[in-house]
Every structure is written in structure tokens, then in C-alpha cells.
Design an enzyme around this catalytic site. Sequence first.
Site, PDB file in Angstrom:
ATOM      1  N   ARG A  43       0.970  -1.490   0.362  1.00  0.00           N
ATOM      2  CA  ARG A  43      -0.119   0.123  -0.321  1.00  0.00           C
ATOM      3  C   ARG A  43       0.786   1.575   0.205  1.00  0.00           C
ATOM      4  O   ARG A  43       0.146   2.523  -0.727  1.00  0.00           O
ATOM      5  CB  ARG A  43      -1.058   0.088   1.175  1.00  0.00           C
ATOM      6  CG  ARG A  43      -2.192   1.178   1.287  1.00  0.00           C
ATOM      7  CD  ARG A  43      -2.913   0.833   2.026  1.00  0.00           C
ATOM      8  NE  ARG A  43      -4.184   2.266   2.363  1.00  0.00           N
ATOM      9  CZ  ARG A  43      -4.488   2.883   2.854  1.00  0.00           C
ATOM     10  NH1 ARG A  43      -3.304   3.187   4.502  1.00  0.00           N
ATOM     11  NH2 ARG A  43      -5.352   3.518   2.973  1.00  0.00           N
ATOM     12  N   ILE A  69      -8.062   7.199  -0.837  1.00  0.00           N
ATOM     13  CA  ILE A  69      -7.450   5.943  -1.173  1.00  0.00           C
ATOM     14  C   ILE A  69      -8.179   5.828  -0.217  1.00  0.00           C
ATOM     15  O   ILE A  69      -7.910   6.049   1.085  1.00  0.00           O
ATOM     16  CB  ILE A  69      -6.106   5.360  -1.224  1.00  0.00           C
ATOM     17  CG1 ILE A  69      -5.382   3.889  -1.047  1.00  0.00           C
ATOM     18  CG2 ILE A  69      -5.245   6.754   0.096  1.00  0.00           C
ATOM     19  CD1 ILE A  69      -4.235   3.852  -1.379  1.00  0.00           C
ATOM     20  N   SER A  70      -8.821   3.740   0.336  1.00  0.00           N
ATOM     21  CA  SER A  70      -9.950   4.483   1.008  1.00  0.00           C
ATOM     22  C   SER A  70      -9.063   3.202   2.510  1.00  0.00           C
ATOM     23  O   SER A  70      -8.018   3.032   2.176  1.00  0.00           O
ATOM     24  CB  SER A  70     -10.616   3.016   0.712  1.00  0.00           C
ATOM     25  OG  SER A  70     -12.060   3.376  -0.491  1.00  0.00           O
ATOM     26  N   GLN A  71      -9.774   3.346   3.136  1.00  0.00           N
ATOM     27  CA  GLN A  71      -8.618   2.391   5.267  1.00  0.00           C
ATOM     28  C   GLN A  71      -8.863   1.003   4.027  1.00  0.00           C
ATOM     29  O   GLN A  71      -9.560   0.224   3.521  1.00  0.00           O
ATOM     30  CB  GLN A  71      -9.998   2.958   6.079  1.00  0.00           C
ATOM     31  CG  GLN A  71     -10.075   2.289   7.184  1.00  0.00           C
ATOM     32  CD  GLN A  71     -11.083   2.357   8.375  1.00  0.00           C
ATOM     33  OE1 GLN A  71     -12.012   3.113   7.218  1.00  0.00           O
ATOM     34  NE2 GLN A  71     -11.118   1.920   9.099  1.00  0.00           N
TER      35      GLN A  71
END
Length: 222
Positions: A43, A69-71
Site C-alpha cells: 500500500r 485511498i480508502s482505509q
Amino acid sequence: MATPAESDADPYADARRRMVAEQLESRGIADPAVLRAMRLVPRERFVLEPYRPYAYDDTPLPIPANQTISQPYIVAYMIAMLRLSAADRVLEIGAGSGYAAAVMSRIAAAVYSVERHAGLVDYARQRLAELGYDNVQVRHGDGTLGWPDHAPYHAIIVAAGGPSVPETLRGQLAPGGRLIMPIGRDRRRQTLVLLTQGEDGRATEEMLVPVAFVPLIGDEGW
Ligand code: SAH
């Protein structure tokens, strides 16, 4: 002193393993293919350079074009709900950084992702290419209109929130296919909805959890 082997080692490996254990497994994500993919994809390569130290924090992070960017948990949760198998073709709306597409590419056969910001198309493509994830294609365009060339899809994931499921996307879903999308009247607060297309063409919808995604901007969005 670090041995050469240690200094060559992935400095984020530990943080990534901890994220999977503490944020995913402990909260009920159990699909082995999803956990494996989340352990595999770096990530830190998808966030902006200054945010790399926070890449495995339990939080969304900023990416260019004022998007996020999502969790990690939300990425894993949405992908797990799609119940992907190795032969599946997946459509993603909102490539953003390319991270979720990268995770899905480690599980499914092919990922087709549409992104409306040209700058993010380049950003995502570059990262996916550097990592050699060659079963992902990213296209510039309005994702509310889907990507007819590769339809029908076994799964569709929409990474931005809209007022309802775009009819066009529903039409690109294979019989038995699953679609997950944040839906809400508010542009910034939604509920995740899972739609399953029956073999008879009739769809069922299930409301899952409250979420806060960036808005889906387009013909069949806001
Ligand atoms: N999946 C991404 C996060 C995406 S954030 C990741 O893992 O990083 C949501 C993205 O949806 C943003 O990049 C935004 O530009 C994009 N978006 C919003 N409306 C869209 C539309 N109609 N078509 C394609 N992309 C759209």
C-alpha cells in the site's frame, strides 16, 4: 548491525502483516484470498510519498486530485463481499491510486478500472506497471457508463458514492454477478449496498454498513 539480507528486506513487511491481523482478521475478514492479497500488495507504493510512514494506519489517506485511498479495512471488506474467484472479470469505477485494483488483480483473472481524473489514470497505471500487475487495465472516462467492451462482469465495485446504482452498470453485470457501491442522498455520506444479480435477471439488494466516500461524478451519478 543489519545483515545484507535484512537490509534488503521489505521495510514495510511487518506493518503490512500487523495491519492484516489487527485491522482485518480481528474484525472478521476471513476470506483467505482477500487476506493473502492484502498481505501481498504494498500500500505504501500507492499513497503519496509523505504519507508512506502512515500507509498501514487504520485510515483513508489523501491522493492527488483531492481524492482519497480508502482505509485498508474498507478495501478488504468490499472485496470480500464480492466473493471473487480466480476466473472472474471485475469492473472497478474509480481507480484512484490503483490500490484496490491491485488487490483485486491478485485474486481475479482481470480487472478493468475506469477513472474520471486523467492525472489519476496516469498515477494508477504507473504504479500497477512498476509492480508488474499486468492483468489490470485503467481507462479514462465516466465510470457511471461502465466499460461495455469487456462486459458482462462477474463483479463490479464502485469506489465513489452516488444517489443510486447506475442502470448502465447493472446492465453490465453477469447473471449471478455481484455489485457493491456506496449509496446515499448526501454527497458525502452513504450506506454500502450489495446487489446480487439473480440467474433469472432479478436483483436483490442488501444494505450493509454506513460509509463516507468521495462523490461519484457523472452521467448516472451526481
Ligand atoms: N479505489 C481507489 C479509491 C478511489 S476514490 C483506491 O484504491 O485508491 C474514488 C475515485 O472515484 C476517485 O479517484 C474519483 O476521481 C473517482 N470517480 C468519481 N466519479 C467517477 C466516475 N463517474 N467515473 C470514474 N471515476 C470516478
